[in-house]
Motif scaffolding. Structure first.
Motif, short mmCIF file in Angstrom:
data_model
loop_
_atom_site.label_atom_id
_atom_site.label_comp_id
_atom_site.label_asym_id
_atom_site.label_seq_id
_atom_site.Cartn_x
_atom_site.Cartn_y
_atom_site.Cartn_z
N GLU A 153 0.82 -1.22 0.00
CA GLU A 153 0.00 0.00 0.00
C GLU A 153 0.85 1.27 0.00
N GLU A 154 2.00 1.23 0.65
CA GLU A 154 2.89 2.41 0.55
C GLU A 154 3.34 2.54 -0.90
N GLY A 155 3.56 1.41 -1.56
CA GLY A 155 3.87 1.46 -2.99
C GLY A 155 2.73 2.11 -3.77
N THR A 214 4.95 7.04 13.21
CA THR A 214 5.35 7.75 11.98
C THR A 214 4.25 7.69 10.93
N ASP A 215 3.58 6.55 10.80
CA ASP A 215 2.42 6.52 9.89
C ASP A 215 1.34 7.50 10.38
N ARG A 216 1.33 7.76 11.67
CA ARG A 216 0.33 8.70 12.19
C ARG A 216 0.69 10.15 11.82
N GLU A 243 -6.72 3.46 3.52
CA GLU A 243 -5.71 2.40 3.66
C GLU A 243 -4.82 2.62 4.88
N GLU A 244 -4.51 3.88 5.11
CA GLU A 244 -3.57 4.24 6.18
C GLU A 244 -4.05 3.75 7.55
N ALA A 245 -5.35 3.71 7.75
CA ALA A 245 -5.89 3.30 9.05
C ALA A 245 -5.36 1.92 9.45
N HIS A 246 -5.24 1.02 8.49
CA HIS A 246 -4.75 -0.33 8.79
C HIS A 246 -3.29 -0.30 9.26
N HIS A 247 -2.50 0.62 8.70
CA HIS A 247 -1.09 0.68 9.08
C HIS A 247 -0.96 1.03 10.55
N MET A 248 -1.77 1.99 10.99
CA MET A 248 -1.70 2.38 12.40
C MET A 248 -2.31 1.31 13.31
FE LIG Z 1 1.24 4.09 5.90
#
Ligand SMILES: [Fe+2]
Ligand SMILES: [Fe+2]
Length: 481
Positions: A153-155, A214-216, A243-248
């Protein structure tokens, strides 16, 4: 086409009608091989032929946007997805407040806009590079899968920024897109643009801290850009936040599981003092004081990402209608801030004090305050685990003056409690507050991979629920043999 659903018939999946936007499609197809080379060189080390149970976005409808299936990472469909256009959206802040949102780049703000997109874009591949070695020490297949989900997802977030550069910025946009594949995290000659994205992510506790803290920062930046008067940027960022929510989540639950396991092991062994580091480490789990040190490191590196507390760049971006505040449209004020002030923490005659500054130049400070408030939620959960286990120990966020490289406090030393100290004291005591080489070595010694289905390394608890509601014995990654 229906904006809700993603077109998978082109090489680059998208919901922006690329099949009728030949020029941009061609530019993106031209960029694709370089991206794949980058993924091969700098993406996850190993596991490229493994089947990974990944989610892929097939829609931007918040009620159901992802499909889960086994995919080999190089076959992941990295796509261009924008949230649906809001009808009659207006610029919600700054000098252009109330004017219709821009569908094209406003000429006068072109350079500023490009710079913000490039900076955001640069962080996305950077984190993949930082995390590339972690696969070989994953504590379970579940965690391995989560790592790879975050990485692909960062990709995709890189693709999102590259689309904006190539569609809206012509030749210099294409040059910037190439540069995004050329810089490397931690490289001496051509590093990534921001400090925290050049740091190593040596172990899984670092990974969880990174995705939590850091993702936050990324979340806060995306929220501010989602307010942008430049509508394509706003729509891009709005979908990235999904998508970002899953990273955190990976970060928050990862740290919860480490804390949980440590508390269980201490209880089982009858350890009464959680600060008895040697005794706890002998149990093969990570002691709470070391978790606090890792937290201190990643939180402060992330604070630096917000830039100087007082910043004319931030004021200019706001005035121009390019970058707003967190939840801008929900704030009750005039959204122009010409006559407002905001309290900023500053160093005044050797003391840390709140000083009122013009609200416009204090926007970085404001966003950082919003960030800190958001960070606190995780600490409450982790501390609850500790207190439920019967231990008198609290994880805390260090003072903003502690361990800073950017802004007001970069030239002083302070303890995590915010007491200013001299260089000699700092050098003598910093290993009490930040991970030392010994701490790193100890954590590394626990990082042995666990690849049996349903099994977990002894320093971390299993998750409460599986991904996509899968049972505990689900094979999240089918490792090739
Ligand atoms: Fe992220
Ligand atoms: Fe991202």
């Amino acid at each position: 086409m229906n904006i809700m659903n993603v077109d998978y018939s082109t090489k680059i999946p998208n919901n922006v009608n690329l099949s009728e936007d030949r020029q941009v499609l061609k530019a993106l197809e031209g960029w694709h091989p370089g991206y794949m080379d980058w993924w091969g060189d700098m993406g996850p080390e190993g596991f490229q032929q493994s089947l990974v149970y990944l989610r892929t976005a097939y829609s931007v409808d918040p009620r159901g946007w992802a499909k889960f299936d086994y995919v080999k990472m190089p076959d992941y469909r990295w796509g261009i997805l924008l949230a649906p256009q809001e009808e009659n959206r207006v610029i919600p802040f700054g000098e252009h407040y109330g004017e219709p949102a821009w569908q094209e780049v406003p000429g006068e703000h072109r350079a500023m806009l490009r710079r913000l997109i490039v900076i955001q874009g640069d962080t996305e591949p950077a984190s993949v590079e930082q995390q590339r070695h972690l696969g070989k020490t994953a504590p379970s297949l579940y965690d391995l899968r989560n790592l790879f989900q975050v990485n692909v997802e960062e990709g995709r977030h890189l693709w999102a920024m590259v689309y904006l550069l190539q569609k809206y910025f012509g030749r210099d946009g294409r040059e910037e897109a190439d540069e995004l594949l050329r810089r490397r995290s931690g490289d001496a000659d051509s590093p990534r643009m921001l400090g925290a994205f050049n740091e190593a992510t040596p172990d899984w506790l670092s990974f969880f801290m990174f995705t939590y803290f850091t993702d936050r920062d990324g979340k806060m930046q995306l929220h501010s850009l989602a307010q942008s008067g430049f509508d394509p940027l706003s729509r891009t960022c709005r979908f990235m936040l999904t998508e970002e929510a899953h990273h955190m989540f990976v970060g928050e639950t990862g740290i919860s599981r480490v804390v949980q396991r440590t508390c269980e092991a201490m209880k089982a062994a009858g350890v009464t003092d959680p600060k008895d580091v040697a005794k706890v480490r002998a149990l093969g789990v990570i002691d709470l004081p070391t978790i606090q040190k890792k937290l201190n490191l990643h939180y402060t590196l992330s604070l630096d990402l917000f830039g100087s507390e007082v910043s004319t760049n931030a004021a200019n971006a706001f005035n121009a209608g390019i970058k707003g505040r967190y939840h801008e449209t929900q704030i009750k004020d005039d959204h122009r801030l010409q006559n407002d002030t905001y309290p900023v923490l500053k160093l005044v005659n050797g003391e840390i004090k709140r000083v009122n500054e013009p609200a416009l130049t204090a926007l970085n400070m404001r966003l950082r305050d919003d960030y800190t408030q958001d960070c606190v939620k995780g600490l409450l959960r982790w501390n609850k685990i500790i207190s439920l286990a019967g231990y008198d120990f609290k994880l805390t966020l260090p003072n903003v003056a502690f361990h800073r490289q950017i802004g007001e406090f970069r030239d002083v030393h302070a303890t995590p409690d915010g007491v200013l100290i001299d260089d000699a004291t700092w050098n003598k005591r910093k290993s009490e507050w930040l991970p030392s080489t010994d701490d790193g070595d100890f954590i590394s010694s626990l990082m042995t991979p666990v690849t049996e289905i349903g099994a977990f390394a002894p320093w971390i608890s299993p998750p409460k629920v599986g991904i996509d509601n899968k049972p505990g014995d689900f094979e999240y990654v089918k490792i090739e043999t």
